[in-house]
Write an enzyme that holds these catalytic residues in place. Sequence first.
Site, PDB file in Angstrom:
ATOM      1  CD  GLU A 139      -2.227   5.070   4.571  1.00 47.85           C
ATOM      2  OE1 GLU A 139      -1.778   5.573   5.470  1.00 47.85           O
ATOM      3  OE2 GLU A 139      -2.941   6.068   3.799  1.00 47.85           O
ATOM      4  CE1 TYR A 147      -3.934  -1.577   5.729  1.00 51.85           C
ATOM      5  CE2 TYR A 147      -2.907   0.625   4.871  1.00 51.85           C
ATOM      6  CZ  TYR A 147      -3.411  -0.838   4.684  1.00 51.85           C
ATOM      7  OH  TYR A 147      -3.929  -1.268   3.318  1.00 51.85           O
ATOM      8  CB  SER A 204      -0.727   0.047   1.281  1.00 52.75           C
ATOM      9  OG  SER A 204      -1.526   1.415   1.463  1.00 52.75           O
TER      10      SER A 204
END
Length: 335
Positions: free
Chosen positions: A125, A147, A123
């Site tokens: 992120e 996360y 991801s």
Amino acid sequence: MKRALITGVTGQDGSYLAEFLLEKGYQVYGLRRRTSTPNYENCESFKDRIEWLSGDLNDLASLIEAVRVSQPDEVYNLAAQSYVAASWPQPLATGQMTALAVTNMLEAVRIAKPDAKFYQASSSEMFGKVVETPQKETTPFYPRSPYGVAKVYGHWITVNYRESFDMFACSGILFNHESPRRGVEFVTRKVTDAVARIKMGLQLELRMGNLDSLRDWGFAGDYVKAMWLMLQQETPDDYVIATGEMHSVRELLEVAFSHVGLDYRNYVVIDQAFVRPAEVDLLLGDCTKAKEKLGWKLEVGFQELIHMMVDEDLKRVKNRLRASRDDMYSLVNLG
Ligand code: NDP
Ligand code: GDP
């Protein structure tokens, strides 16, 4: 006939990927965990065309069995605790499902079908508090949530199994991608669902967090094609998948509300409950490598995506209203 095993098949990406692979003539196996109330909403159109396997990311034995039974040519590991905001109140569960579970899945493949090609859902992120813009495959990671930290682990363990065991393991660093099947707590879907409900008189306001953050939002249907392309190459590698365009949450509100003739400023209320302990201010991807090596291309742009989501939510809300009105009429008639 090629065989694919998908974890997270009931989610947004898993359902688009399953449809895409079925169209390509694959035999698709979907791993599903046991839940008290099974939810097949995203899979309704192809539920009977795939083989369902029962398993949980945290249960290695069930994963080995799923790989043993399906004998896949390709494994797509999409299952995870995927919501950033939930990762602060549930950091350990996120670590188990989003980080360690990747090792479970890699081990299952190494033990039961080591020549299967493996895709890991990494991801954007992981870039978090970005150290360069735009972000590409070589940009260092600086995750900003449990996360993001968990995804960094999943990313590196995938690279490590490729280098340690010579497995065909790829990691797709996907920037935010959305669709009418996106979970309703994510910002795009939260907004498009609220627009539909406000338009139909079912909701008065929309409580939001940080409107200034910037994201690179694409369409999930386009992004699952990139996952497949990565596994069709001669050698395994990691790729950034993004649109290369960035929009603010405020812009998202503007596009979604104005699509039904409303001004978001009359409905949006800032609520600290939706502001995060640490924010990712901006994400902007450079997917030159994917374009050049995979021949991947984007088909749906930002405005088209948000309009599609608003239209689908409007349809859904209207159908629900119609159904409850019909129920009321039949109750009145019975009476
Ligand atoms: P969703 O949240 O829609 O789907 C997650 C899936 O994981 C669901 O099918 C869920 O099953 C399954 N799952 C969760 N925990 C377990 C478990 N313990 N055992 C088995 N299955 C489990 O996510 P998306 O489809 O949006 O994303 C797919 C992947 O891509 C995720 O790993 C996500 O983190 C990653 N990603 C997503 C991005 C995006 O913008 N969408 C961007 C970058 C990466 P259930 O239905 O039972 O809950
Ligand atoms: P993320 O990029 O994976 O965290 O995807 P989200 O869709 O959850 O959030 C995207 C951005 O929207 C983040 O910067 C959030 O802080 C911001 N945002 C602002 N208000 C909200 C809100 O009410 N809900 C969510 N989910 N995000 C919000």
